[in-house]
Design a protein around this motif. Structure first.
Motif, PDB file in Angstrom:
ATOM      1  N   TRP A   1      27.318 -20.506  -2.017  1.00 22.84           N
ATOM      2  CA  TRP A   1      26.183 -19.671  -2.413  1.00 22.84           C
ATOM      3  C   TRP A   1      25.093 -20.531  -3.041  1.00 22.84           C
ATOM      4  O   TRP A   1      23.921 -20.447  -2.685  1.00 22.84           O
ATOM      5  N   TRP A   2      25.470 -21.379  -3.990  1.00 25.60           N
ATOM      6  CA  TRP A   2      24.487 -22.238  -4.657  1.00 25.60           C
ATOM      7  C   TRP A   2      23.806 -23.161  -3.658  1.00 25.60           C
ATOM      8  O   TRP A   2      22.591 -23.367  -3.694  1.00 25.60           O
ATOM      9  N   MET A   3      24.623 -23.722  -2.774  1.00 29.28           N
ATOM     10  CA  MET A   3      24.081 -24.655  -1.803  1.00 29.28           C
ATOM     11  C   MET A   3      23.023 -23.953  -0.948  1.00 29.28           C
ATOM     12  O   MET A   3      21.902 -24.447  -0.797  1.00 29.28           O
ATOM     13  N   GLY A   4      23.380 -22.788  -0.411  1.00 32.17           N
ATOM     14  CA  GLY A   4      22.457 -22.049   0.443  1.00 32.17           C
ATOM     15  C   GLY A   4      21.193 -21.672  -0.303  1.00 32.17           C
ATOM     16  O   GLY A   4      20.064 -21.880   0.170  1.00 32.17           O
ATOM     17  N   THR A   5      21.367 -21.127  -1.490  1.00 30.52           N
ATOM     18  CA  THR A   5      20.229 -20.665  -2.268  1.00 30.52           C
ATOM     19  C   THR A   5      19.324 -21.827  -2.659  1.00 30.52           C
ATOM     20  O   THR A   5      18.103 -21.772  -2.504  1.00 30.52           O
TER      21      THR A   5
ATOM     22  N   GLY B   1      18.822 -28.440  10.441  1.00 26.46           N
ATOM     23  CA  GLY B   1      20.108 -28.085   9.836  1.00 26.46           C
ATOM     24  C   GLY B   1      20.309 -26.586   9.810  1.00 26.46           C
ATOM     25  O   GLY B   1      21.363 -26.068  10.195  1.00 26.46           O
ATOM     26  N   PHE B   2      19.282 -25.860   9.395  1.00 30.35           N
ATOM     27  CA  PHE B   2      19.387 -24.386   9.354  1.00 30.35           C
ATOM     28  C   PHE B   2      19.580 -23.815  10.759  1.00 30.35           C
ATOM     29  O   PHE B   2      20.318 -22.847  10.958  1.00 30.35           O
ATOM     30  N   PHE B   3      18.896 -24.437  11.706  1.00 35.71           N
ATOM     31  CA  PHE B   3      19.010 -24.005  13.106  1.00 35.71           C
ATOM     32  C   PHE B   3      20.470 -24.075  13.549  1.00 35.71           C
ATOM     33  O   PHE B   3      21.011 -23.139  14.127  1.00 35.71           O
ATOM     34  N   ILE B   4      21.125 -25.186  13.217  1.00 34.40           N
ATOM     35  CA  ILE B   4      22.528 -25.376  13.609  1.00 34.40           C
ATOM     36  C   ILE B   4      23.439 -24.411  12.870  1.00 34.40           C
ATOM     37  O   ILE B   4      24.302 -23.765  13.460  1.00 34.40           O
ATOM     38  N   ILE B   5      23.242 -24.289  11.568  1.00 27.05           N
ATOM     39  CA  ILE B   5      24.176 -23.491  10.776  1.00 27.05           C
ATOM     40  C   ILE B   5      24.089 -22.013  11.164  1.00 27.05           C
ATOM     41  O   ILE B   5      25.059 -21.272  11.067  1.00 27.05           O
ATOM     42  N   ALA B   6      22.919 -21.607  11.644  1.00 24.13           N
ATOM     43  CA  ALA B   6      22.762 -20.211  12.062  1.00 24.13           C
ATOM     44  C   ALA B   6      23.714 -19.879  13.207  1.00 24.13           C
ATOM     45  O   ALA B   6      24.169 -18.742  13.340  1.00 24.13           O
ATOM     46  N   PHE B   7      24.047 -20.875  14.008  1.00 24.16           N
ATOM     47  CA  PHE B   7      24.955 -20.617  15.125  1.00 24.16           C
ATOM     48  C   PHE B   7      26.404 -20.899  14.760  1.00 24.16           C
ATOM     49  O   PHE B   7      27.305 -20.613  15.525  1.00 24.16           O
ATOM     50  N   GLU B   8      26.595 -21.494  13.624  1.00 24.95           N
ATOM     51  CA  GLU B   8      27.959 -21.774  13.167  1.00 24.95           C
ATOM     52  C   GLU B   8      28.491 -20.586  12.370  1.00 24.95           C
ATOM     53  O   GLU B   8      29.626 -20.156  12.548  1.00 24.95           O
ATOM     54  N   ILE B   9      27.661 -20.060  11.481  1.00 25.59           N
ATOM     55  CA  ILE B   9      28.083 -18.897  10.695  1.00 25.59           C
ATOM     56  C   ILE B   9      28.218 -17.715  11.641  1.00 25.59           C
ATOM     57  O   ILE B   9      27.377 -17.480  12.493  1.00 25.59           O
ATOM     58  N   LYS B  10      29.306 -16.971  11.466  1.00 23.56           N
ATOM     59  CA  LYS B  10      29.608 -15.953  12.474  1.00 23.56           C
ATOM     60  C   LYS B  10      28.677 -14.759  12.400  1.00 23.56           C
ATOM     61  O   LYS B  10      28.292 -14.203  13.414  1.00 23.56           O
ATOM     62  N   ILE B  11      28.318 -14.357  11.185  1.00 24.85           N
ATOM     63  CA  ILE B  11      27.473 -13.156  11.074  1.00 24.85           C
ATOM     64  C   ILE B  11      26.302 -13.474  10.140  1.00 24.85           C
ATOM     65  O   ILE B  11      26.245 -13.016   9.000  1.00 24.85           O
ATOM     66  N   PRO B  12      25.327 -14.253  10.639  1.00 27.69           N
ATOM     67  CA  PRO B  12      24.267 -14.746   9.745  1.00 27.69           C
ATOM     68  C   PRO B  12      23.425 -13.647   9.104  1.00 27.69           C
ATOM     69  O   PRO B  12      22.965 -13.813   7.986  1.00 27.69           O
TER      70      PRO B  12
ATOM     71  N   LYS C   1      30.858  -7.341   3.996  1.00 21.96           N
ATOM     72  CA  LYS C   1      30.078  -8.396   3.338  1.00 21.96           C
ATOM     73  C   LYS C   1      30.360  -9.776   3.890  1.00 21.96           C
ATOM     74  O   LYS C   1      29.724 -10.744   3.492  1.00 21.96           O
ATOM     75  N   CYS C   2      31.349  -9.878   4.764  1.00 27.04           N
ATOM     76  CA  CYS C   2      31.774 -11.208   5.218  1.00 27.04           C
ATOM     77  C   CYS C   2      30.737 -11.815   6.158  1.00 27.04           C
ATOM     78  O   CYS C   2      30.368 -11.222   7.164  1.00 27.04           O
ATOM     79  N   ILE C   3      30.255 -13.015   5.811  1.00 28.27           N
ATOM     80  CA  ILE C   3      29.251 -13.659   6.653  1.00 28.27           C
ATOM     81  C   ILE C   3      29.891 -14.598   7.673  1.00 28.27           C
ATOM     82  O   ILE C   3      29.212 -15.181   8.505  1.00 28.27           O
ATOM     83  N   GLY C   4      31.200 -14.801   7.553  1.00 29.31           N
ATOM     84  CA  GLY C   4      31.884 -15.663   8.522  1.00 29.31           C
ATOM     85  C   GLY C   4      31.592 -17.136   8.354  1.00 29.31           C
ATOM     86  O   GLY C   4      31.512 -17.868   9.330  1.00 29.31           O
ATOM     87  N   CYS C   5      31.450 -17.587   7.115  1.00 29.72           N
ATOM     88  CA  CYS C   5      31.258 -19.031   6.912  1.00 29.72           C
ATOM     89  C   CYS C   5      32.592 -19.755   6.934  1.00 29.72           C
ATOM     90  O   CYS C   5      32.628 -20.972   7.060  1.00 29.72           O
TER      91      CYS C   5
ATOM     92  N   LEU D   1      29.672 -28.484  14.356  1.00 31.70           N
ATOM     93  CA  LEU D   1      28.434 -27.836  13.911  1.00 31.70           C
ATOM     94  C   LEU D   1      28.277 -27.962  12.401  1.00 31.70           C
ATOM     95  O   LEU D   1      27.181 -28.203  11.888  1.00 31.70           O
ATOM     96  N   ILE D   2      29.387 -27.796  11.679  1.00 27.49           N
ATOM     97  CA  ILE D   2      29.322 -27.987  10.231  1.00 27.49           C
ATOM     98  C   ILE D   2      28.967 -29.438   9.915  1.00 27.49           C
ATOM     99  O   ILE D   2      28.106 -29.713   9.079  1.00 27.49           O
ATOM    100  N   SER D   3      29.603 -30.369  10.630  1.00 29.50           N
ATOM    101  CA  SER D   3      29.344 -31.770  10.289  1.00 29.50           C
ATOM    102  C   SER D   3      27.909 -32.140  10.638  1.00 29.50           C
ATOM    103  O   SER D   3      27.280 -32.929   9.934  1.00 29.50           O
ATOM    104  N   THR D   4      27.373 -31.552  11.703  1.00 29.70           N
ATOM    105  CA  THR D   4      25.977 -31.839  12.054  1.00 29.70           C
ATOM    106  C   THR D   4      25.029 -31.219  11.032  1.00 29.70           C
ATOM    107  O   THR D   4      24.024 -31.820  10.644  1.00 29.70           O
ATOM    108  N   TYR D   5      25.385 -30.027  10.595  1.00 27.80           N
ATOM    109  CA  TYR D   5      24.594 -29.404   9.525  1.00 27.80           C
ATOM    110  C   TYR D   5      24.580 -30.309   8.298  1.00 27.80           C
ATOM    111  O   TYR D   5      23.521 -30.579   7.726  1.00 27.80           O
TER     112      TYR D   5
END
Lengths: 123, 251, 404
Positions: C147-151, C118-129, B156-160, C71-75
Motif C-alpha cells: 500500500w505504501w509503495m503504491g501510494t 512500470g505502471f503500464f506493466i504492473i497494470a497487467f500483472e495485478i489481477k483486478i487493477p 476488495k481483493c486486487i489480486g496483487c 512482470l513483477i521483476s520488470t516492474y
C-alpha cells in the motif's frame, strides 16, 4: 568394484538360469499388488512382501481367509478397521503378535489416494 | 558460585497437581505459547522451553482474546491419505479443481524401520500473527476479531498476490471464478455460521485425524490435547513467527 | 478562454505550431523507431488486456507456488530505474552540485517515462487493477508495504511531473522544491518496495533489513547507467555534438557509477556469503541455486559479469572521456540489472515454503519461465520507455537546460 560386479552378475543371472522359471511362475500365480478402493481409497496388499519377503505360505491366507480373486473381499460390508481389530481379514495376522497390529502404522497398509493412483499408472 | 536459596528438593517434587489453581491456569497458558515455538519435525524439549517462557511471561489468552478461539489439532500418524477431507472441502466450499484449501502431503522415508511413509495434512494455519493480513494493501484479507479466523473479503481483493508470497504455508491461491485470492476459513461461511460444529474436513475424516475445536474452552479436546507437557505438539514453520492455530501431534 | 491563451496554445499545438514543428524535424530512422516502439507498446497492451479479460492463468506461467514472475521483476526494474534517475539527477539541480546540472532535465523526464512504463506493466500483472483504484483509497492497510509503495509512487509521480513542468517553465525554485519532495517520496516508496520483499518472514532469501537498503543503492547504480545510455543516444537522435559541460557531467556520472558498482558488488558478496556460511535453512538452497544451480548463468554471466564487472572495467577504462566505452558499459549494465531483478524475484520463490518438511511434493526447487504473453508485455514496457524518450527528445528540444 570387481566384487560388486560379480554380485550383480549372480543376482541377475542365477535366478534366470535355475530358480528363474519357478519365481516367475509364482509371480504370475499370485498377481501383482492389490489396491483396495472400498470402503475407502487406497489400501495396498502386496503378495511380494508377504510371500517372497516374509515367506508366508499360500495356505495361511488362501485356506479360508481370502479367495484367490483380487478385490473380492472388498464387496463385504464389514471389510473395515473394526473387523480387522477383531481379528478378521488382515487382522488375523495383523494383531500385534504375528505381525504389526492393524491399529498401528496406518500408512503402511494405507498407501493413500496418490499412492493408489501412482500404482495404477504403472500398470 | 553463590549458593541460591531455592530448595531444590521441593522443586523436584512440584508436579502440576501441586501448583495452586491460579498458577496452574497461568502455567497452562504458557504451555500454549510453548507449542507455538516447537519446530516442525524437530522438537524442543517442552520443559526447557517452558522455563524460557516463564522468564518472559507472554499472556497468550490476553493477547489473543478470541472466543471461540478456533483451532485444529492434526494427529499426523492417523492420516491415511483417503482424501475425503479434500473432497469434502472442495464440495462444501466450491473449490475449483485447479486449487485447494487443504491438501495431504506425503513423506517417504525408504530406510525407516517399520512404516516407511507418512501423510501430512496441511491447510491455512489461521495464524495469531498472520503475515497475509499484514501485507494486504486493501484489508481484503483480515483476522476476524471474534473467532480468530483469517477471512477474505473477495470484493476488495486486487489480486496483487502479496499474501500468497507472505504465507509460509502456501495456503492461498487465486480463484479465477471468484476473481480473488481464496483460502480456508474453517468453513466459516459454509458451515460454522450455519450452526455446524465442525469444518467439512474434520467432519469427513474417518480416522479422527483432524480434531477441530475451541482453544478458549478448557474442556474441549483441542484445548486438552495442546495443553499437555508430556505430549509432543508442534507447528509448521515456527521460525516464521506466525503463531499458528493448527497444531500437529502424534498418537 | 481568453484570446491570448488561445493564441499561445495554438502556437504550440496548432497545425503549424511549435510542437508539430519539432516533431516533424526527425529523420526517417527516427520515425521508423517511433513506429516500431509504438507498435510494440500496442501489442503489449492488447496482450495484457486479453489476459485480463480471458483470465491471467491461461496466458501467464505464474503458479500458486510462484505467484510472481517476470512482470513483477520488470516492474521492479522500472521503478528502480526511475528512482535512480530521480536521485542521481537531484544531486545537481536539487542539492546544487553544478557538475550534475546538465543531465538534470532529461533525467527527470526519463524518470517519468520509466515509472510510467512500470505502471503500464504492473497494470497487467495485478489481477483486478480497478479494485485497487477504489480500495487503496477507501480501505487502506497502513501495515502493508504494498500500500505504501503504491501510494508513495503515486505521490512521487505527481512531484516528478510538477518538477518537470517547473523546469520547462524555468521556475527553478519550485522545481527544486518538487525535486526534493519527489526524491523523498521516491526513497520512501522504493525502500517500501524493498520491504515488500524484506519483511516476508517466510521467505528466507528475501527476509531481513538488507532489501530496502540494497534497493536504494542499486537504484542509484541503475540511475547512472541509464543516464549515460540515454544521454549518449539523445545526442545521436538529435545529431548534435556534446558540449564540454555535458561531457563533464557524464564523466562524473560514470565515476559515481564506479563507486556504486563497487557498493553493490560488496552488498552482493556479503549477501552470498551470509547465505552460504552456516547453511541457513531456506536461504542456503536459494543462494546455491544462484552460485551453481539453475540460475548460475544468470548470476555469473549476467549479474556479476555484464551487470557489474564489465561496466566497472569500461567505466574506469574510459576515464570519463571515451563515450563509446561508457555507452557500452551502461548498456551491458542495464541488461545485467534486468536479470538481477529477475533473479531476485524468481529465486526468492524457488525454495518451496514447506521445503523443510521433507515431503515429496516440495523436495525440489520450483521452476518458472516467462510465457509468450509475459514476454510481449515485458518488451512493451521497454518499448514504452523508448517511445517516450524519442518523443521527448523532439517535443522538448533535447531537454536543454536554460542558462541562469
Amino acid at each position: 568394484m570387481k566384487y560388486l560386479k560379480s554380485i550383480i552378475a549372480v543376482v541377475i543371472f542365477l535366478p534366470m538360469l535355475q530358480a528363474g522359471q519357478a519365481v516367475a511362475a509364482e509371480n504370475s500365480a499370485h498377481g501383482g499388488d492389490i489396491i483396495y478402493t472400498k470402503p475407502l481409497q487406497s489400501v495396498t496388499f502386496s503378495h511380494k512382501s508377504h510371500v517372497e519377503e516374509t515367506g508366508l505360505s499360500c495356505d495361511l491366507c488362501h485356506a479360508g481367509l481370502f479367495e484367490m480373486q483380487a478385490l473380492k473381499i472388498q464387496g463385504k460390508s464389514n471389510f473395515t478397521m473394526a473387523a480387522l481389530a477383531k481379528g478378521e481379514y488382515c487382522g488375523a495376522c495383523h494383531n500385534g503378535t504375528m505381525a504389526f497390529a492393524s491399529t498401528t502404522r496406518c500408512a503402511s497398509c494405507h498407501s493413500g489416494v496418490k499412492g493408489g493412483r501412482l500404482a495404477q499408472n504403472h500398470e | 558460585m553463590k549458593p541460591t536459596n531455592i530448595d531444590l528438593a521441593a522443586l523436584a517434587n512440584e508436579g502440576v497437581e501441586n501448583v495452586a489453581m491460579k498458577d496452574r491456569r497461568h502455567f497452562l497458558k504458557m504451555g500454549l505459547a510453548i507449542t507455538g515455538v516447537f519446530a516442525g519435525g524437530t522438537l524442543f524439549s517442552a520443559v526447557s522451553v517452558a522455563n524460557k517462557v516463564f522468564a518472559s511471561p507472554a499472556e497468550f489468552a490476553d493477547k489473543y482474546p478470541y472466543k471461540p478461539h478456533y483451532s485444529m489439532i492434526i494427529h499426523q500418524d492417523r492420516c491415511i491419505d483417503c482424501e475425503r477431507c479434500v473432497a469434502a472441502c472442495a464440495e462444501t466450499n466450491h473449490v475449483p479443481h485447479e486449487g485447494y484449501r487443504t491438501r495431504i502431503l506425503q513423506r517417504d522415508v525408504p530406510d525407516a524401520i517399520g512404516q516407511k511413509r507418512e501423510f501430512i495434512p496441511v491447510l491455512c494455519n489461521q495464524c495469531n500473527l498472520p503475515q497475509c493480513t499484514r501485507v494486504c494493501p486493501t484489508k481484503a484479507t483480515y483476522k476476524n476479531t471474534s473467532n480468530g479466523i483469517v477471512m477474505m473479503d473477495t470484493s476488495k481483493c486486487i489480486g496483487c498476490l502479496t499474501c500468497q508470497e507472505a504465507c509460509p504455508y502456501n495456503a492461498r491461491y487465486f480463484n479465477e471464478e471468484r476473481q480473488a485470492v481464496d483460502k480456508c476459513n474453517f468453513c466459516f461461511d459454509t458451515r460454522l455460521a450455519k450452526g455446524e460444529k465442525l469444518t467439512a474436513c474434520a467432519n469427513a475424516c474417518p480416522a479422527n485425524c483432524r480434531v477441530f475445536g475451541d482453544l478458549s474452552d478448557p474442556t474441549s479436546e483441542a484445548y486438552r490435547t495442546v495443553h499437555q507437557i508430556e505430549r509432543a505438539v508442534w507447528v509448521l514453520r515456527p521460525e516464521a513467527g506466525t503463531k499458528p492455530n493448527i497444531f500437529y501431534t502424534k498418537g | 478562454m481568453s484570446d491570448e491563451v488561445k493564441a499561445a496554445v495554438l502556437s504550440l499545438v496548432g497545425s503549424d505550431g511549435l510542437v508539430w514543428e519539432r516533431l516533424k524535424s526527425g529523420s526517417k530512422g527516427y520515425y521508423l523507431l517511433l513506429m516500431v516502439t509504438g507498435i510494440l507498446v500496442a501489442a503489449a497492451a492488447v496482450a495484457g488486456v486479453q489476459a485480463m479479460v480471458v483470465g491471467h492463468e491461461h496466458f501467464y506461467n505464474t503458479t500458486r507456488e510462484v505467484p510472481w514472475g517476470i512482470l513483477i521483476s520488470t516492474y521492479v526494474f522500472f521503478v528502480v530505474t526511475s528512482t535512480g534517475l530521480c536521485l542521481v539527477s537531484s544531486i545537481g539541480h536539487v542539492f546544487g552540485n553544478e557538475n550534475f546540472m546538465p543531465i538534470a532535465k532529461r533525467s527527470v523526464f526519463l524518470s517519468i517515462a520509466t515509472i510510467l512504463s512500470g505502471f503500464f506493466i504492473i497494470a497487467f500483472e495485478i489481477k483486478i487493477p480497478w479494485r485497487m483504484a477504489i480500495y487503496n483509497v477507501i480501505s487502506p492497510n497502513l501495515t502493508s508495504n504494498i500500500w505504501w509503495m503504491g501510494t508513495l509512487y503515486g505521490v512521487y509521480l505527481m512531484f516528478m511531473l510538477a518538477e518537470y513542468g517547473f523546469l520547462l517553465l524555468d521556475k527553478h525554485r519550485y522545481a527544486v522544491i518538487c525535486g526534493f519532495s519527489g526524491a523523498v517520496a521516491g526513497i520512501a516508496a522504493h525502500s517500501n518496495l524493498g520491504a515488500v520483499f524484506g519483511l516476508l518472514m517466510g521467505r528466507e532469501f528475501w527476509h531481513g533489513p538488507y532489501m530496502p537498503i540494497y534497493f536504494i543503492a542499486s537504484a542509484m547504480m541503475t540511475g547512472t547507467s541509464v543516464i549515460i545510455l540515454f544521454h549518449f543516444l539523445a545526442y545521436k537522435v538529435n545529431k548534435e555534438e556534446m558540449g564540454p559541460p555535458m561531457k563533464h557531467a557524464l564523466a562524473i556520472t560514470a565515476k559515481l557509477g564506479v563507486l556504486l558498482i563497487c557498493t553493490i558488488l560488496f552488498f552482493t558478496i556479503w549477501k552470498m556469503v551470509s547465505g552460504i556460511a552456516g547453511q541457513p535453512a531456506g536461504k542456503y538452497e536459494a543462494v546455491m541455486a544462484l552460485v551453481k544451480g539453475p540460475f548460475a548463468i544468470n548470476f555469473w554471466l549476467f549479474e556479476i559479469g555484464m551487470g557489474m564487472v564489465f561496466p566497472l572495467i569500461l567505466f574506469a577504462g574510459s576515464k570519463g572521456k571515451n563515450l563509446s566505452m561508457m555507452f557500452l558499459g551502461a548498456a551491458s549494465m542495464i541488461i545485467g540489472i534486468f536479470v538481477m531483478r529477475y533473479d531476485l524475484v524468481v529465486v526468492g520463490q524457488a525454495v518451496p515454503v514447506l521445503h523443510e518438511l521433507g515431503v515429496n511434493e516440495y523436495k525440489h526447487l520450483l521452476s518458472y519461465s516467462p510465457s509468450l504473453y509475459e514476454g510481449i508485455i515485458t518488451i512493451g514496457g521497454f518499448a514504452m520507455t523508448a517511445f517516450l524518450f524519442l518523443i521527448g527528445e523532439k517535443l522538448f528540444a533535447g531537454h536543454k537546460m536554460s542558462q541562469h
